[in-house]
Scaffold this active site. Structure first.
Site, short mmCIF file in Angstrom:
data_model
loop_
_atom_site.label_atom_id
_atom_site.label_comp_id
_atom_site.label_asym_id
_atom_site.label_seq_id
_atom_site.Cartn_x
_atom_site.Cartn_y
_atom_site.Cartn_z
N SER A 53 11.66 -6.16 -2.08
CA SER A 53 11.44 -5.21 -0.99
C SER A 53 10.42 -5.70 0.04
O SER A 53 10.37 -5.16 1.14
CB SER A 53 11.00 -3.86 -1.54
OG SER A 53 9.71 -3.95 -2.12
N HIS A 93 3.75 -2.50 -0.91
CA HIS A 93 4.38 -2.28 0.39
C HIS A 93 3.35 -2.29 1.51
O HIS A 93 2.15 -2.26 1.26
CB HIS A 93 5.16 -0.96 0.42
CG HIS A 93 6.49 -1.04 -0.26
ND1 HIS A 93 7.28 0.05 -0.48
CD2 HIS A 93 7.18 -2.10 -0.77
CE1 HIS A 93 8.39 -0.31 -1.09
NE2 HIS A 93 8.34 -1.61 -1.29
N ASP A 119 8.73 4.94 2.64
CA ASP A 119 8.64 5.18 1.20
C ASP A 119 8.57 6.65 0.79
O ASP A 119 8.32 6.94 -0.37
CB ASP A 119 7.40 4.47 0.64
CG ASP A 119 7.55 2.97 0.63
OD1 ASP A 119 8.69 2.48 0.73
OD2 ASP A 119 6.52 2.28 0.50
#
Length: 177
Positions: A53, A93, A119
């Site tokens: 990701s 992230h 998210d």
């Protein structure tokens, strides 16, 4: 190679010495880990990227070094590792939006570089923003693909146990000259 035969041929003193040597190795590793926790301010100073990701910034298997000093403000564009209530594994992230209130409280939104949406779907139900208490650490450096060993050991538990058995046997049976 007869492991048990080697153990039987050792006298008690040699066996105690090897067990003590093994215990010192394990305790030294734990002390180093605890020292890193104190120095970095992060409950987990080293993490492995488990998914794609965050590509192209980080790839699956990259080893990240984290810090988490509470005085440093969180900024948009910064890569954070955070835990969400109800999930055991932390997520790596990038911060994409900051929401600062007049009282100084900061909330922020994250997104994986390789993901199309933010998210909010990963956060616990009803949660739209993360807070500083959710942050495990901030990425300060990385070693590419070094964490693949961890991923392989988690994906193939028999390999992990075999590797640990071989390492334990080596430490116990290795004789000092």
């Amino acid at each position: 190679m007869d492991l048990f035969g080697d153990l039987r041929r050792m006298n008690k003193r040699q066996l105690y010495y090897q067990v003590l040597n093994f215990a010192m190795i394990v305790s030294s590793a734990l002390m180093i880990w605890k020292g890193l926790i104190v120095v970095t301010g992060s409950e987990s100073p080293i993490v492995v990227v488990l998914s794609g990701s965050m590509e192209p910034a980080f790839h699956r298997g990259d080893l990240l070094f984290l810090t988490n000093f509470h005085d440093d403000p969180i900024r948009a564009g910064e890569i954070v590792v955070f835990k969400v209530e109800g999930r055991d594994i932390p997520i790596v992230h990038r911060v994409i939006k900051i929401h600062e209130r007049e009282n100084g409280n900061i909330k922020f939104l994250t997104k994986g570089d390789n993901n199309e949406v933010d998210d909010r779907g990963l956060y616990k139900e009803g949660q739209n923003w993360l807070e500083k208490k959710d942050v495990v650490g901030r990425a300060r450096g990385f070693l590419p693909y070094v964490g693949m060993v961890t991923i392989i050991m988690n994906d193939y538990p028999k390999f992990k146990y075999a590797l640990l058995a071989v390492m334990g046997a080596y430490v116990l049976l290795k004789r000092e000259s």
